[in-house]
Design a protein around this motif. Structure first.
Motif, PDB file in Angstrom:
ATOM      1  N   VAL A  36     -29.934  -9.353  13.783  1.00 49.06           N
ATOM      2  CA  VAL A  36     -30.539 -10.047  12.641  1.00 49.06           C
ATOM      3  C   VAL A  36     -32.006 -10.357  12.924  1.00 49.06           C
ATOM      4  CG1 VAL A  36     -30.501 -12.155  11.254  1.00 49.06           C
ATOM      5  CG2 VAL A  36     -28.361 -11.000  11.822  1.00 49.06           C
ATOM      6  N   GLY A  37     -32.303 -10.820  14.136  1.00 55.14           N
ATOM      7  CA  GLY A  37     -33.688 -11.111  14.500  1.00 55.14           C
ATOM      8  C   GLY A  37     -34.564  -9.874  14.436  1.00 55.14           C
ATOM      9  N   THR A  38     -34.028  -8.743  14.885  1.00 58.48           N
ATOM     10  CA  THR A  38     -34.772  -7.482  14.830  1.00 58.48           C
ATOM     11  C   THR A  38     -35.030  -7.083  13.382  1.00 58.48           C
ATOM     12  OG1 THR A  38     -33.824  -6.730  16.926  1.00 58.48           O
ATOM     13  CG2 THR A  38     -34.701  -5.036  15.455  1.00 58.48           C
ATOM     14  N   ALA A  39     -34.003  -7.200  12.535  1.00 59.82           N
ATOM     15  CA  ALA A  39     -34.165  -6.861  11.118  1.00 59.82           C
ATOM     16  C   ALA A  39     -35.238  -7.735  10.471  1.00 59.82           C
ATOM     17  CB  ALA A  39     -32.837  -7.011  10.386  1.00 59.82           C
ATOM     18  N   ALA A  40     -35.217  -9.026  10.756  1.00 59.49           N
ATOM     19  CA  ALA A  40     -36.194  -9.945  10.155  1.00 59.49           C
ATOM     20  C   ALA A  40     -37.610  -9.622  10.613  1.00 59.49           C
ATOM     21  CB  ALA A  40     -35.835 -11.387  10.505  1.00 59.49           C
ATOM     22  N   LYS A  41     -37.797  -9.390  11.911  1.00 53.70           N
ATOM     23  CA  LYS A  41     -39.142  -9.125  12.427  1.00 53.70           C
ATOM     24  C   LYS A  41     -39.710  -7.822  11.880  1.00 53.70           C
ATOM     25  CE  LYS A  41     -37.875  -9.914  16.725  1.00 53.70           C
ATOM     26  NZ  LYS A  41     -37.892 -10.050  18.193  1.00 53.70           N
ATOM     27  N   HIS A  42     -38.900  -6.774  11.841  1.00 44.58           N
ATOM     28  CA  HIS A  42     -39.400  -5.496  11.332  1.00 44.58           C
ATOM     29  C   HIS A  42     -39.660  -5.579   9.823  1.00 44.58           C
ATOM     30  CE1 HIS A  42     -39.267  -2.582  14.674  1.00 44.58           C
ATOM     31  NE2 HIS A  42     -38.386  -3.417  15.182  1.00 44.58           N
ATOM     32  N   ALA A  43     -38.772  -6.236   9.092  1.00 44.95           N
ATOM     33  CA  ALA A  43     -38.938  -6.333   7.637  1.00 44.95           C
ATOM     34  C   ALA A  43     -40.177  -7.135   7.267  1.00 44.95           C
ATOM     35  CB  ALA A  43     -37.700  -6.965   7.012  1.00 44.95           C
ATOM     36  N   MET A  44     -40.450  -8.181   8.008  1.00 47.77           N
ATOM     37  CA  MET A  44     -41.555  -9.076   7.664  1.00 47.77           C
ATOM     38  C   MET A  44     -42.880  -8.663   8.300  1.00 47.77           C
ATOM     39  SD  MET A  44     -39.423 -12.661   8.032  1.00 47.77           S
ATOM     40  CE  MET A  44     -40.866 -13.712   7.867  1.00 47.77           C
ATOM     41  N   LEU A  45     -42.820  -8.081   9.497  1.00 45.19           N
ATOM     42  CA  LEU A  45     -44.043  -7.865  10.273  1.00 45.19           C
ATOM     43  C   LEU A  45     -44.477  -6.407  10.357  1.00 45.19           C
ATOM     44  CD1 LEU A  45     -43.138 -10.254  13.234  1.00 45.19           C
ATOM     45  CD2 LEU A  45     -44.342 -10.813  11.114  1.00 45.19           C
ATOM     46  N   GLU A  46     -43.649  -5.494   9.849  1.00 48.45           N
ATOM     47  CA  GLU A  46     -43.978  -4.063   9.886  1.00 48.45           C
ATOM     48  C   GLU A  46     -44.302  -3.610  11.303  1.00 48.45           C
ATOM     49  OE1 GLU A  46     -47.027  -2.940   7.174  1.00 48.45           O
ATOM     50  OE2 GLU A  46     -45.830  -3.323   5.392  1.00 48.45           O
ATOM     51  N   LEU A  47     -43.471  -3.937  12.252  1.00 47.62           N
ATOM     52  CA  LEU A  47     -43.723  -3.564  13.641  1.00 47.62           C
ATOM     53  C   LEU A  47     -43.717  -2.050  13.795  1.00 47.62           C
ATOM     54  CD1 LEU A  47     -41.428  -6.169  15.441  1.00 47.62           C
ATOM     55  CD2 LEU A  47     -43.863  -6.362  14.894  1.00 47.62           C
ATOM     56  N   GLU A  48     -44.621  -1.557  14.618  1.00 47.48           N
ATOM     57  CA  GLU A  48     -44.678  -0.120  14.871  1.00 47.48           C
ATOM     58  C   GLU A  48     -43.498   0.301  15.734  1.00 47.48           C
ATOM     59  OE1 GLU A  48     -46.540   2.249  13.642  1.00 47.48           O
ATOM     60  OE2 GLU A  48     -47.477   0.759  12.333  1.00 47.48           O
ATOM     61  N   LEU A  49     -42.998   1.494  15.490  1.00 46.97           N
ATOM     62  CA  LEU A  49     -41.875   2.017  16.251  1.00 46.97           C
ATOM     63  C   LEU A  49     -42.383   2.892  17.388  1.00 46.97           C
ATOM     64  CD1 LEU A  49     -39.404   3.031  13.405  1.00 46.97           C
ATOM     65  CD2 LEU A  49     -39.576   0.873  14.630  1.00 46.97           C
ATOM     66  N   PRO A  50     -41.561   3.073  18.435  1.00 51.54           N
ATOM     67  CA  PRO A  50     -41.974   3.959  19.530  1.00 51.54           C
ATOM     68  C   PRO A  50     -42.225   5.374  19.015  1.00 51.54           C
ATOM     69  CG  PRO A  50     -40.041   2.666  20.139  1.00 51.54           C
ATOM     70  CD  PRO A  50     -40.269   2.444  18.680  1.00 51.54           C
ATOM     71  N   GLU A  51     -43.109   6.081  19.690  1.00 49.47           N
ATOM     72  CA  GLU A  51     -43.420   7.451  19.301  1.00 49.47           C
ATOM     73  C   GLU A  51     -42.153   8.304  19.357  1.00 49.47           C
ATOM     74  OE1 GLU A  51     -46.538  10.998  20.573  1.00 49.47           O
ATOM     75  OE2 GLU A  51     -46.750   8.972  21.378  1.00 49.47           O
ATOM     76  N   GLY A  52     -41.964   9.117  18.355  1.00 50.28           N
ATOM     77  CA  GLY A  52     -40.775   9.964  18.305  1.00 50.28           C
ATOM     78  C   GLY A  52     -39.618   9.344  17.550  1.00 50.28           C
ATOM     79  N   SER A  53     -39.826   8.181  16.946  1.00 48.92           N
ATOM     80  CA  SER A  53     -38.739   7.514  16.218  1.00 48.92           C
ATOM     81  C   SER A  53     -38.360   8.258  14.941  1.00 48.92           C
ATOM     82  CB  SER A  53     -39.140   6.080  15.870  1.00 48.92           C
ATOM     83  OG  SER A  53     -39.349   5.317  17.033  1.00 48.92           O
TER      84      SER A  53
END
Length: 457
Positions: free
Chosen positions: A197-214
């Motif tokens: 849930v924490g990962t979903a919230a952070k990515h949804a709100m903060l647009e975190l970049e994903l590792p290369e090759g994702s």
């Protein structure tokens, strides 16, 4: 004190519940040795049942153990008994490897296993002494087994989290709420659930970049994680709220552009909008006014912010959005925003948009992309205004595609069927077009079973 009888009713596996009840009866009857043996029996049976469930879900490691068990059950000879003994000896390690338990729970249940052997094989004690556990000792084992394993579903930890990350980046990602909850909420440990849930919230709100090759961008990931977050709230609203609140301070520090994208992504999610910071909303309101003064109202940067008007909770926090949408941008831009994010709010604005159509093609565009997307939101008291604007604007009434679009509007708005406004509309357009056959709106008339009024005598 912990109510063991209540805990027994919460045992996850129905077939194991009677075995746990046996252990409790032995403890209550003052036979702690038998209680410990029965508790271990229940633990073994529970792990085996959960291994079967994980194998059915496609876990290869669980499937290997299940195949050994099924093979032994098929033979039921001396070799089969030896196979089951080997399986039993490895069950706790299997449960640890598959993350049904953690290493602390493994230690607790390993102590239960050792004490079970002392109870079942008293000759193991030195000097021939018989192991004589106390009643409270037996109770402690039963409590530990319940807390560590028996009352929980076949949950997993790191593997479940890894599956979640893989699923979000999978080209075949599907945001079906029931599937997401079943896969990543109902069968994970509480600590892993909070991590997901924490990962979903952070990515949804903060647009975190994903590792290369994702395989996907941070923006696409944020869109998917937002849909997961909304689905997860249906299962555990409190944990989702906590994760959103924890991510909000970082969201408040993002650029205006990122914040606007986040608001657009989660603007209709009340857990998110309830946590919005008032100062941040004031900043976006000031930015909107600045952009409208700096650029023409139709400028992309201004319009992107104005699109937030679709969300009621954000409108309430940024009132300037309403005036910007209804007054400052032209009908073409308004239709673009409606098409991008259909919302009940727009149902009250579409009559004015149709009235402003100045060409046949713009009328068709407004009806197809401004009205049809929000047809399901139109209320009975709004229908008359929409159809009146349509009929009284010659560019709407007499555009080539408008009779077909009127019939589509009726089909897309079943909540409006049977209202007199439809009959009034057909009657009015026929009065205005006279004998022109193409603009009699025959398809709509057939759908509403329109009856031509009798000619005046």
């Amino acid at each position: 004190m912990l109510n063991l009888e209540e805990q027994i009713t919460r045992v996850w596996t129905p077939e194991v519940r009677p075995l746990v009840a046996d252990a409790y009866r032995c403890y209550s009857a003052g036979s702690p040795r038998a209680a410990i043996v029965s508790t271990w029996t229940a633990v073994c049976a529970d792990i085996i049942h959960k291994l079967h469930q994980l194998a059915e879900d496609g876990d290869g490691a669980a499937d290997e153990v299940v195949k050994k068990i099924e093979g032994a059950r098929a033979k039921a000879d001396a070799e089969a008994r030896r196979t089951m003994q080997r399986v039993e000896n490895g069950l706790l390690q299997n449960a640890l490897d598959l993350e049904l338990i953690d290493f602390i729970e493994h230690t607790q249940l390993e102590r239960l296993e050792q004490d079970r052997h002392l109870c079942a094989h008293p000759s193991l004690r030195p000097l021939g002494d018989v192991f004589a556990p106390s009643g409270e000792y037996a109770r402690a084992h039963l409590v530990a087994a319940l807390d560590a394993l028996l009352v929980h579903p076949p949950t997993q930890g790191r593997k479940a989290f890894a599956r979640y990350r893989e699923y979000v980046t999978d080209p075949a990602f599907v945001d079906h709420a029931g599937h997401l909850v079943q896969m990543f909420a109902q069968r994970v440990k509480s600590s892993t659930w909070k991590l997901i849930v924490g990962t979903a919230a952070k990515h949804a709100m903060l647009e975190l970049e994903l590792p290369e090759g994702s395989g996907i961008t941070g923006t696409v990931s944020a869109d998917r994680q937002a849909r997961c977050l909304v689905a997860f709230a249906q299962h555990d609203r409190d944990t989702v709220r906590e994760a959103v609140i924890q991510a909000m301070p970082r969201f408040n520090k993002l650029s205006i552009e990122q914040q606007v994208r986040g608001l657009t992504r989660l603007g209709d999610f009340d857990v998110f909008t309830d946590a919005l910071d008032a100062t941040m909303c004031e900043k976006i309101s000031a930015y909107l006014v600045q952009e409208l003064d700096k650029f023409p109202p139709q400028h992309d940067k201004a319009v992107e912010v104005i699109g937030l008007v679709a969300f009621g909770a954000i409108r309430a926090r940024i009132p300037a959005l309403v005036e910007a949408f209804e007054v400052r941008i032209d009908p073409h831009r308004r239709v673009d925003l409606i098409m991008a994010n259909p919302s009940p709010y727009f149902a009250s604005t579409v009559a004015e948009i149709l009235a402003e159509a100045a060409t046949y093609r713009s009328a068709e565009h407004f009806a197809a992309h401004g009205l049809l997307p929000i047809a399901r939101f139109v209320q009975p008291d709004q229908l008359g205004g929409i159809l009146t604007a349509w009929a009284e604007n010659q560019d709407c009434r007499a555009a080539a595609q408008m009779p077909r679009l009127a019939a589509l509007f009726w089909r897309e708005a079943p909540q409006l069927h049977g209202l007199a406004a439809w009959t009034d509309f057909v009657k009015r357009v026929r009065e205005l077009v006279g004998t022109d056959e193409w603009y009699q709106y025959d398809e709509l008339a057939a759908q509403i079973d329109y009856q031509e009024p009798p000619a005046a005598s």
